[in-house]
Design an enzyme around this catalytic site. Structure first.
Site, PDB file in Angstrom:
ATOM      1  N   GLY A  13       0.830  -1.215   0.000  1.00 18.88           N
ATOM      2  CA  GLY A  13       0.000   0.000   0.000  1.00 18.88           C
ATOM      3  C   GLY A  13       0.859   1.258   0.000  1.00 18.88           C
ATOM      4  O   GLY A  13       2.089   1.194  -0.070  1.00 18.88           O
ATOM      5  N   TYR A 152     -14.431   2.311   9.545  1.00 18.98           N
ATOM      6  CA  TYR A 152     -12.968   2.399   9.604  1.00 18.98           C
ATOM      7  C   TYR A 152     -12.504   3.169  10.853  1.00 18.98           C
ATOM      8  O   TYR A 152     -11.614   2.715  11.587  1.00 18.98           O
ATOM      9  CB  TYR A 152     -12.500   3.093   8.324  1.00 18.98           C
ATOM     10  CG  TYR A 152     -11.067   3.549   8.279  1.00 18.98           C
ATOM     11  CD1 TYR A 152     -10.023   2.638   8.154  1.00 18.98           C
ATOM     12  CD2 TYR A 152     -10.751   4.909   8.312  1.00 18.98           C
ATOM     13  CE1 TYR A 152      -8.706   3.072   8.074  1.00 18.98           C
ATOM     14  CE2 TYR A 152      -9.433   5.345   8.229  1.00 18.98           C
ATOM     15  CZ  TYR A 152      -8.418   4.424   8.121  1.00 18.98           C
ATOM     16  OH  TYR A 152      -7.125   4.850   8.040  1.00 18.98           O
TER      17      TYR A 152
HETATM   18  C1  AKB Z   1      -9.063   7.746   4.647  1.00 25.63           C
HETATM   19  O1  AKB Z   1      -9.417   8.730   3.985  1.00 25.63           O
HETATM   20  O2  AKB Z   1      -9.806   6.822   4.981  1.00 25.63           O
HETATM   21  C2  AKB Z   1      -7.632   7.692   5.118  1.00 25.63           C
HETATM   22  C3  AKB Z   1      -7.493   8.257   6.482  1.00 25.63           C
HETATM   23  C4  AKB Z   1      -7.759   9.692   6.706  1.00 25.63           C
HETATM   24  O3  AKB Z   1      -7.166   7.549   7.386  1.00 25.63           O
HETATM   25  N1  AKB Z   1      -6.790   8.406   4.207  1.00 25.63           N
END
Ligand code: AKB
Length: 337
Positions: A13, A152
Site C-alpha cells: 500500500g 474504519y
Molecule cells: C481515509 O481517507 O480513509 C484515510 C485516512 C484519513 O485515514 N486516508
C-alpha cells in the site's frame, strides 16, 4: 533457530511502499505481507509473502519460522471502501489486528522481550457533530471527540484500545505475568504521496487533485471547496513511524499520538495545485455522503504531545511539501511514464 525480522503488513500500500524503502536501509531484514505483490522498485528490499493477514495457518507458519523484532501493521480497508462493505472492513481491520496482536503477545512471551507493535491510526477516529463545532474545536487533542462516524474510524479507535490492552493488561489474571508487547500508535491526517495514488479513502480528493493535474486530466472534487482537514506529506509519515518506533519507552507518556503538518481547505489545496499546474481543470461535484464524513473529521490535529515526548516535527510544511517534494517528484513520475 527463528530468523529475526521486522514484519510489515499492508506493505504494497501507500505507506507500506514508502516505509519499506526506509526500513530496508536498516540492519534487520524485512518480511512483508500483502494480498498484492510488491512494486518492482521496492521488491528487492524484503522477503515478500503474498497472503492474507486473516489466514491463521499462514500466520502460524510465519511464527514458527521468524522472530519478530517489530511489526508495522499497516493493512486496513479505508474509510470510503469500508462504508460499502462494513462487515468486511471490520473483519480485516479488527480481526486482522487482533490476530497480529495475539501473535506479537505470544512471541513477546516466548522470547522474553517485547515485540514492538506499530499501528497507524487515523483522523477518522474523530467525529465532530457539525460544522460549527468543527470550526470551534479546530485543533483536537487525542482524547477529544472520539466519536467516529465510519466503520474504519470505529475500527481504528477500538484497535488502539486493544493494543493498549495487550501492552498493559493481557492475561492480567494469569499466575505469572507475561512479557507484554510494546504497542504504539500514530493518528495520521490525510497523507499525500508523490509516487502512489490512494484508494478507498475519503481524504483522497487532495492527492487525486494533484495527480490528475500532473497527468493533465480533469478532476471533479467530491467535497465542497470550504471543507478543511489536515494533511501530511508521505516522507513525514514515514519519519514519524520510525521516530516513534525508536523512542525509548520511558519517554512515552501515552501510547497513541496525533501527528500532522498543515491544514488546508479543498479550495486552498486546489490553489496550491494551480500554482504549479495553472491549466489544471479542477471542478467541484460534492457527494453529500462523503462530504459528511470529511465534515466530521477535525479541521486540524494538536500534535503537541508527540512534539513534547519524542521531539516530533514534520520536515515538510505546506510550502516545502508542494514545492520540494510533491510537485517535482510528481512531474518526474509522469514524465518518466
Ligand atoms: C481515509 O481517507 O480513509 C484515510 C485516512 C484519513 O485515514 N486516508
Amino acid at each position: 533457530m527463528r530468523k529475526k525480522v521486522i514484519l510489515v503488513t499492508g506493505s504494497a500500500g501507500e505507506i507500506g511502499c514508502a516505509l519499506i524503502e526506509k526500513l530496508g536501509q536498516g540492519d534487520i531484514p524485512l518480511l512483508t505481507l500483502d494480498l498484492d505483490p510488491l512494486p518492482d522498485d521496492v521488491a528487492h528490499l524484503s522477503t515478500h509473502i503474498q497472503g492474507d493477514i486473516l489466514d491463521e495457518s499462514l500466520l502460524a507458519r510465519l511464527v514458527s519460522e521468524y522472530e519478530f523484532e517489530a511489526i508495522f501493521h499497516l493493512a486496513a480497508l479505508l474509510s470510503t471502501r469500508g462504508e460499502y462493505t462494513p462487515e468486511m472492513a471490520h473483519h480485516v481491520n479488527v480481526d486482522g489486528t487482533l490476530g497480529l496482536l495475539k501473535l506479537a503477545a505470544e512471541q513477546s512471551e516466548w522470547r522474553g522481550k517485547s515485540v514492538l507493535f506499530i499501528f497507524p491510526s487515523s483522523i477518522a477516529v474523530y467525529g465532530l457533530p457539525d460544522r460549527e463545532t468543527k470550526t470551534q474545536y479546530a485543533r483536537v487533542r487525542e482524547w477529544e471527540w472520539n466519536n467516529p462516524r465510519t466503520m474504519y474510524g470505529s475500527n481504528k479507535l477500538y484497535c488502539e484500545m486493544l493494543g493498549i490492552y495487550f501492552s498493559k493488561y493481557y492475561r492480567q489474571l494469569a499466575a505469572e505475568q507475561p512479557v507484554m508487547l510494546d504497542f504504539r500508535s500514530l493518528r495520521f491526517p490525510g497523507l499525500i504521496s508523490a509516487f502512489t495514488t490512494p484508494s478507498g479513502g475519503t481524504s483522497d480528493y487532495g492527492p487525486e487533485m494533484l495527480h490528475a493535474a500532473a497527468k493533465g486530466e480533469p478532476y471533479e472534487c467530491f467535497v465542497d471547496p470550504d471543507v478543511r482537514i489536515p494533511f501530511m506529506a508521505m516522507p513525514d509519515a514515514v519519519k514519524s513511524l520510525v521516530m516513534l518506533a525508536n523512542t525509548p519507552v520511558e519517554k512515552l507518556n501515552q501510547r497513541v499520538y496525533n501527528v500532522t503538518s498543515f491544514s488546508l481547505s479543498a479550495e486552498e489545496f486546489r490553489d496550491q495545485v494551480l500554482q504549479s499546474f495553472p491549466n489544471a481543470q479542477i471542478t467541484y461535484d460534492s457527494d453529500p455522503k462523503r462530504q459528511a464524513i470529511v465534515d466530521s473529521w477535525a479541521a486540524d490535529l494538536d500534535d503537541s504531545a508527540a512534539r513534547r515526548d519524542w521531539n516530533w516535527k514534520p520536515d515538510y510544511d505546506m510550502k516545502r511539501a508542494f514545492n520540494e517534494y510533491l510537485v517535482p517528484k510528481i512531474r518526474q513520475r509522469y514524465q518518466d511514464n
